[in-house]
Enzyme design. Structure first.
Site, short mmCIF file in Angstrom:
data_model
loop_
_atom_site.label_atom_id
_atom_site.label_comp_id
_atom_site.label_asym_id
_atom_site.label_seq_id
_atom_site.Cartn_x
_atom_site.Cartn_y
_atom_site.Cartn_z
N ASP A 73 47.64 40.62 40.71
CA ASP A 73 47.82 40.09 42.06
C ASP A 73 47.42 41.16 43.07
O ASP A 73 48.17 41.50 43.98
CB ASP A 73 49.27 39.65 42.30
CG ASP A 73 50.27 40.78 42.12
OD1 ASP A 73 49.89 41.84 41.56
OD2 ASP A 73 51.43 40.62 42.52
N CYS A 74 46.23 41.69 42.88
CA CYS A 74 45.74 42.79 43.71
C CYS A 74 44.79 42.27 44.79
O CYS A 74 43.92 41.46 44.50
CB CYS A 74 45.05 43.83 42.84
SG CYS A 74 44.47 45.28 43.76
N GLY A 75 44.97 42.77 46.01
CA GLY A 75 44.13 42.33 47.10
C GLY A 75 42.93 43.22 47.37
O GLY A 75 42.16 42.95 48.29
N ASP A 92 42.56 37.25 38.90
CA ASP A 92 43.34 37.62 40.08
C ASP A 92 43.89 36.35 40.72
O ASP A 92 43.13 35.43 41.04
CB ASP A 92 42.46 38.38 41.07
CG ASP A 92 43.27 39.13 42.12
OD1 ASP A 92 44.47 38.82 42.26
OD2 ASP A 92 42.72 40.01 42.78
N SER A 96 40.69 37.33 46.15
CA SER A 96 40.07 38.61 46.48
C SER A 96 38.61 38.62 46.07
O SER A 96 38.21 37.94 45.13
CB SER A 96 40.81 39.75 45.78
OG SER A 96 42.20 39.70 46.07
#
Length: 336
Positions: A73-75, A92, A96
């Site tokens: 869950d990385c932006g 993801d 992103s």
């Protein structure tokens, strides 16, 4: 025994990529959730459809050769590019696009974003035969390319023997210049794609908070906490709770917003300025908590080290966070 099958993960609304075909192969039968807060529903759905096992990456260490794919869950920081760099299929849940220091490793054949449970389906098994046939057809051309590469390398070697010192020196200068030039391009690209959008996002968020009056409500709640040493200790304890800090950590957005609110109250005179330094450490106790498994992986730590290192660091934050606030409070005595 559940039958294992290949799946197709398409991009979601606003997501990036063309979709991934993910298939269990050999030992690669684990879906690792690196999202914090337990196994994410997307990871659980992937495991259910593919007939594999979903694992919480914050609690259980999984060797890279057993990872069928990872769910993040990385932006746009390190996690978004770490696993694509290692050629591990990356899903993801946020919409992103390639960004961060490892953006060059994020390709459509290894990364997809904006994924929800609706984008996970059983894959079309006919895709694989087409890929195998294409590889077979290209093999003669590949051999011819290798032969030509060998011939060209021999010619380059013969030509380099006649180069004088001046030629080698000029080549060295050109290489150094090109390196610095590329570093400048990467720096500007990172500034445009990562830093400036994040500043705009935080500014917009703070503007909404102040315009709607939420900022005043948060300020009235934070003022008693940020205006005393015991209040700051309570604040850092809440931020560093092991089950809460990985959720508050991503992007440091919570720390950014609270920091601006506390700074505003200090400017208004509601909070003494000597609490600015300890407040900084109090609101940042959770920053980076979501990055611990990734950081250990970057350091090529053994699976056992990651398994015990993640909870060890999270629990140590409870102690070091309080100590940091107390030390900062003592250091700020007489500063203003």
């Amino acid at each position: 025994m559940t039958k294992q099958r290949a799946i197709f993960v398409d991009k979601g609304s606003g997501g990036w990529g063309t979709g991934l075909r993910i298939e269990p192969k050999g030992k690669k039968v684990k879906v690792v959730s690196i999202t914090g807060g337990g196994i994410h529903p997307v990871a659980r759905r992937i495991a259910e459809v593919s007939g594999t096992e979903a694992v919480d990456g914050f609690k259980t260490s999984v060797p890279e050769d057993e990872m069928m794919c990872v769910v993040i869950d990385c932006g746009g920081t390190a996690r978004i590019g770490l696993y694509p760099m290692k050629r591990i299929p990356t899903v993801d849940i946020l919409p992103s696009s390639p960004s961060g220091p490892l953006a060059k490793h994020i390709k459509e054949d290894i990364f997809v974003s904006g994924v929800t449970e609706k984008q996970i389906t059983v894959a079309d098994e006919q895709i694989e035969s087409g890929i195998i046939q294409l590889d077979t057809q290209e093999s003669p051309a590949t051999k011819q390319l290798e032969i030509s590469d060998r011939e060209s390398s021999k010619e380059e070697k013969q030509g380099s023997e006649g180069d004088n010192f001046l030629m080698r020196f000029s080549r060295g200068i050109g290489k150094v210049t090109g390196t610095f030039y590329q570093a400048g391009r990467d720096s500007v690209d990172m500034l445009i794609k990562n830093i400036i959008p994040f500043m705009a996002f935080v500014s917009m968020l703070i503007g909404i908070i102040n315009y709607t009056g939420i900022g005043d409500a948060m300020a009235s709640f934070l003022s008693p906490l940020a205006g005393s040493l015991w209040g700051l200790i309570v604040l850092v304890l809440v931020c560093t709770l092991p089950f809460l800090s990985p959720v508050l950590g991503p992007g440091s957005v919570i720390a950014q917003v609270i920091g601006v609110l506390i700074g505003t109250e200090i400017a208004k005179g509601n909070i003494p300025p000597q609490f600015a330094l300890p407040a900084l450490f109090a609101i940042n106790g959770q920053v980076g908590a979501d990055f611990i498994p990734v950081g250990l992986s970057l350091g090529e730590a053994k699976p056992e080290t990651i398994q015990y290192g993640v909870p060890a660091v999270l629990y140590s934050r409870l102690i070091t966070g309080v100590l940091a606030v107390v030390i900062a409070y003592i250091a700020s005595i007489g500063m203003y």
